[in-house]
Write a protein that holds these residues in place. Structure first.
Motif, mmCIF file in Angstrom:
data_model
loop_
_atom_site.group_PDB
_atom_site.id
_atom_site.type_symbol
_atom_site.label_atom_id
_atom_site.label_comp_id
_atom_site.label_asym_id
_atom_site.label_seq_id
_atom_site.Cartn_x
_atom_site.Cartn_y
_atom_site.Cartn_z
ATOM 1 N N LEU A 97 0.832 -1.214 0.000
ATOM 2 C CA LEU A 97 0.000 0.000 0.000
ATOM 3 C C LEU A 97 0.864 1.260 0.000
ATOM 4 O O LEU A 97 0.622 2.205 -0.746
ATOM 5 N N MET A 101 1.216 4.460 -2.510
ATOM 6 C CA MET A 101 0.901 5.819 -2.059
ATOM 7 C C MET A 101 1.865 6.858 -2.610
ATOM 8 O O MET A 101 1.495 8.019 -2.798
ATOM 9 N N ARG A 115 -3.675 7.637 0.618
ATOM 10 C CA ARG A 115 -3.959 6.258 0.990
ATOM 11 C C ARG A 115 -5.175 5.733 0.242
ATOM 12 O O ARG A 115 -5.156 4.616 -0.290
ATOM 13 N N SER A 116 -6.224 6.547 0.142
ATOM 14 C CA SER A 116 -7.405 6.015 -0.539
ATOM 15 C C SER A 116 -7.168 5.924 -2.045
ATOM 16 O O SER A 116 -7.649 4.992 -2.694
ATOM 17 N N TYR A 119 -5.224 2.823 -2.584
ATOM 18 C CA TYR A 119 -6.064 1.652 -2.437
ATOM 19 C C TYR A 119 -6.883 1.412 -3.708
ATOM 20 O O TYR A 119 -7.029 0.285 -4.171
ATOM 21 N N GLU A 120 -7.373 2.512 -4.293
ATOM 22 C CA GLU A 120 -8.100 2.373 -5.566
ATOM 23 C C GLU A 120 -7.192 1.824 -6.653
ATOM 24 O O GLU A 120 -7.594 0.956 -7.437
ATOM 25 N N GLU A 123 -6.734 -1.782 -6.114
ATOM 26 C CA GLU A 123 -7.957 -2.496 -6.427
ATOM 27 C C GLU A 123 -8.078 -2.696 -7.934
ATOM 28 O O GLU A 123 -8.438 -3.771 -8.401
ATOM 29 N N ALA A 128 -5.596 -5.336 -4.108
ATOM 30 C CA ALA A 128 -6.105 -4.737 -2.873
ATOM 31 C C ALA A 128 -5.996 -5.692 -1.690
ATOM 32 O O ALA A 128 -5.708 -5.276 -0.568
ATOM 33 N N ALA A 131 -2.630 -5.456 0.218
ATOM 34 C CA ALA A 131 -2.185 -4.092 0.521
ATOM 35 C C ALA A 131 -1.181 -4.044 1.665
ATOM 36 O O ALA A 131 -0.246 -3.258 1.642
ATOM 37 N N ASP A 132 -1.363 -4.891 2.664
ATOM 38 C CA ASP A 132 -0.485 -4.826 3.834
ATOM 39 C C ASP A 132 0.746 -5.715 3.714
ATOM 40 O O ASP A 132 1.574 -5.761 4.622
ATOM 41 N N LYS A 150 1.486 1.723 -8.795
ATOM 42 C CA LYS A 150 2.282 2.886 -8.392
ATOM 43 C C LYS A 150 2.127 4.004 -9.415
ATOM 44 O O LYS A 150 1.947 5.174 -9.071
ATOM 45 N N MET B 1 -15.493 -1.004 3.418
ATOM 46 C CA MET B 1 -14.328 -1.693 2.844
ATOM 47 C C MET B 1 -13.118 -0.786 2.882
ATOM 48 O O MET B 1 -12.049 -1.137 3.326
ATOM 49 N N GLN B 2 -13.314 0.465 2.450
ATOM 50 C CA GLN B 2 -12.181 1.367 2.430
ATOM 51 C C GLN B 2 -11.899 1.929 3.818
ATOM 52 O O GLN B 2 -10.852 2.495 4.049
ATOM 53 N N ARG B 4 -11.030 0.745 6.517
ATOM 54 C CA ARG B 4 -9.823 0.227 7.153
ATOM 55 C C ARG B 4 -8.595 1.089 6.866
ATOM 56 O O ARG B 4 -7.656 1.136 7.647
ATOM 57 N N PHE B 5 -8.623 1.765 5.746
ATOM 58 C CA PHE B 5 -7.425 2.503 5.348
ATOM 59 C C PHE B 5 -7.522 3.989 5.647
ATOM 60 O O PHE B 5 -6.674 4.751 5.258
ATOM 61 N N GLU B 6 -8.589 4.366 6.338
ATOM 62 C CA GLU B 6 -8.754 5.795 6.569
ATOM 63 C C GLU B 6 -7.802 6.345 7.615
ATOM 64 O O GLU B 6 -7.833 7.513 7.957
ATOM 65 N N TYR B 193 6.763 9.441 3.777
ATOM 66 C CA TYR B 193 6.549 8.514 2.663
ATOM 67 C C TYR B 193 7.510 8.783 1.513
ATOM 68 O O TYR B 193 8.132 7.875 0.981
ATOM 69 N N LEU B 208 8.134 8.504 -9.925
ATOM 70 C CA LEU B 208 6.806 8.729 -9.343
ATOM 71 C C LEU B 208 6.614 10.184 -8.941
ATOM 72 O O LEU B 208 5.698 10.519 -8.193
#
Ligand SMILES: Nc1ncnc2c1ncn2[C@@H]1O[C@H](COP(=O)(O)OP(=O)(O)OP(=O)(O)O)[C@@H](O)[C@H]1O
Ligand SMILES: [Mg+2]
Lengths: 241, 343
Positions: A97, A101, A115-116, A119-120, A123, A128, A131-132, A150, B1-2, B4-6, B193, B208
């Motif tokens: 994940l 990011m 992060r979101s 995640y998308e 997915e 997904a 992710a961890d 990425k 579902m999402q 968890r990542f918030e 990060y 990136l």
């Protein structure tokens, strides 16, 4: 309409070896174009030139009308071109994940937003559930997909994919093809290097063929597939698709 | 579902950290003077270790000349206080500024000319040695004779940062806590990060969109400025500074022992490493003196370093986290920035 990416007479030599020789092509927005050619044809070198990782020895690259051939890679990325590496380069000590990011921080400094988005991206390439995980727990096909995730997190206008489907099972590859088609419908322009001709025929609306650094053909997949020069170059190099 | 990542802030680690510091605070009120002064040094080197760790453990830039930045802070405080009677608070700010600029200029010059990695590390040594030799001959800063602060009093003067050993213990404790909270906040922010991405693979990070040139300069400047704060307090605690005591190879190595032994790139590594290494060094020094074996502490230091690197290559703290994970498997154990958490 001007092309999103316009490559003009691009050349790159490494010492005496001409890896890319006077190559020109243009990409229209929202299309998927395939860049094909036998091993050592110069496909990855082309990507490196467009992405700013290498400086060309000749020629120009225009993105949205602006010359970018001397722009460093981080700025090329920020202009909207994201690339994957054929030889995968995960950040080893970051989770899957977290890897995904990083690209998001090219347009946001908000960690939750990154992060979101990550995640998308994961997915959309089917990662997904992992992710961890650490990146060294991923299989090679998964790591290739992580490369794509990425790149997607940077929210690119143009996505350069270098053999990301290598090693995928046909059903998995079909899933990725659907994802690419969906992204293209949403307006993303994609240039992909791919060895499996079946995938090229299915996904690409245009094909550019390189051989020994030079462009030997360009056209629709069916046109290119019947081009005698293309057949010859592939058969000569040991056609293996 | 999402959901968890918030990223809901995890309270537990902060609670655990706060408890450790509460215990250290109570200990500071009760412990004997020898322990107090030993622990003051441990906590100051925890803070200095955090500063160094930010640069290598998160930013991926190795410095073996960190004493340069420590000394710039120490001298800023000492010169202003000893020669002009100006408050060390001002001295700390000046030291941060000077060290931050020195770090930024060193980084800029180095990366501008593609000097990186181990060659950059060599450059940091060269810069620190150059400064040591320069300061050794510079009368204004006391040259080889150094600078001496006024004798310590029992009256605590907060504005001049003057007080007894216990006062400095609490200053060091506050600084170490600040260092840990600060490191944790930075490493959870976007800087953490992109810096870790840059540490793991600079070319991939650039692809990136990470502007690594400026981020390398930034992490080095921040690390240098924080090292200067630690240096300024260290000078006050020691009561005097000399070029050889604060600028040589020795102090540069002292700074990095904590994080290397405790766990590179981890938030609590420098604390755990300093707690393990510095008392051992003192103990062995005392033992060496009584047995008339000078240098015993250095040998012990070396042996411990080799043992840690051999058996716990990622440091003591990650090993402790692994252990606690093994003891109570179901609960989610918090691991600050795991680097190769299990192998
Ligand atoms: N950095 C480099 N230095 C020297 N030669 C290089 C370099 N990069 C590529 N080449 C050479 O340039 C030629 C083109 O390589 P490139 O990687 O672009 O081919 P490719 O089409 O991507 O091949 P493949 O299908 O095997 O990935 C090859 O002969 C390769 O050996
Ligand atoms: Mg290639």
């Amino acid at each position: 309409m001007t092309a999103l990416l316009d490559v003009k007479q691009l050349s790159k030599s490494f010492g005496g070896l001409v890896a890319v020789n006077n190559v020109s092509f243009a990409l229209e927005a929202g299309r998927i174009t395939a860049l094909i050619g036998p091993n050592g044809a110069g496909k990855t070198t082309c990507f490196n030139l467009v992405a700013g990782a290498l400086r060309p020895t000749g020629g120009q690259v225009f993105f949205e009308g602006r010359p970018i051939e001397n722009t460093p890679p981080e700025l090329v990325c920020r202009m909207g071109i994201a690339r994957t590496f054929q030889i995968v380069r995960p950040m080893r000590d970051m989770s899957v994940l977290e890897n995904a990011m990083v690209g998001a921080f090219s347009w946001t400094t908000n960690v939750n937003e990154a992060r979101s988005t990550a995640y998308e991206s994961l997915e959309s390439v089917g990662l997904a559930g992992k992710a961890d995980a650490r990146t060294d727990q991923l299989t090679l096909p998964d790591r290739k997909m992580l490369e794509a995730a990425k790149a997607l997190s940077t929210r690119p206008k143009l996505l350069l994919l270098d053999e990301v489907m290598a090693g995928l099972r046909p059903t998995e590859a079909a899933g990725v093809v659907r994802v690419l088609q969906r992204l293209a419908e949403a307006g993303l322009t994609i240039l992909l290097v791919e060895h499996v001709m079946r995938i090229v025929m299915e996904v690409a609306s245009r094909v550019v063929v390189l051989h020994h650094g030079a462009k030997i053909a360009e056209g629709s997949p069916s046109e290119v597939a019947m081009d005698p020069r293309v057949l010859e170059s592939y058969l000569g190099a040991g056609f293996h698709a | 579902m999402q959901k968890r990542f918030e990223g809901a802030p995890d309270i537990k680690p902060w609670l655990a950290g706060a408890m450790v510091f509460a215990i250290l605070a109570v200990a500071g009120a009760l412990a004997n003077p020898y322990l107090i002064s030993l622990m003051t040094i441990v906590l100051l080197f925890t803070f200095l270790g955090q500063s160094w760790n930010l640069m290598l453990g998160i930013g991926g830039q190795l410095s073996i000349g960190h004493a340069l930045f420590v000394a710039l802070g120490a001298y800023s405080v000492a010169v202003l206080d000893v020669k002009y009677g100006i408050s060390p608070w001002i001295g700390l700010l000046l030291g941060m500024f000077i060290a931050g600029c020195a770090g930024a200029v060193l980084a800029w010059l180095s990366f501008r000319f593609e000097v990186r990695g181990i060659y950059f590390a060599l450059l940091t040594i060269a810069a620190a040695e150059f400064a040591r030799i320069m300061f050794s001959g510079w009368e204004f800063v006391g040259a080889m004779q150094g600078l001496f602060f006024p004798a310590p009093t029992n009256a605590i003067e907060f504005a001049m940062l003057r007080g007894d050993a216990r006062f400095y213990y609490f200053v060091a404790l506050a600084l170490a806590a600040l260092g840990i909270v600060g490191t944790e906040l930075i490493s959870r922010s976007y800087l953490g990060y992109v810096w870790r991405a840059m540490r793991d693979d600079e070319q991939a990070a650039r692809a990136l969109g990470v502007r690594t040139f400026r981020h390398k300069i930034l992490v080095i400047a921040i690390s240098a400025a924080t090292a200067a704060v630690g240096g300024g307090i260290l000078a006050l605690v020691q009561g005097s500074i000399f070029p050889d005591s604060i600028m040589g190879m020795g102090p540069s190595v002292d700074v990095l022992i904590g994080p290397v032994v405790g766990g590179l790139g981890t938030t609590f590594g420098p604390l755990v490493g300093s707690l393990a290494a510095i008392p051992l060094n003192h103990l062995m020094g005392a033992l060496g003196d009584s047995l008339r074996i000078p240098g015993l502490n250095n040998i012990a230091y070396g042996i411990v370093l080799v043992l840690v690197v051999w058996f716990l290559p990622d440091g003591i703290w990650p090993a402790m986290v692994r252990l606690s994970k093994a003891i109570r498997p179901p609960s989610r154990v918090w691991l600050p920035q795991p680097r190769k958490a299990e192998e």
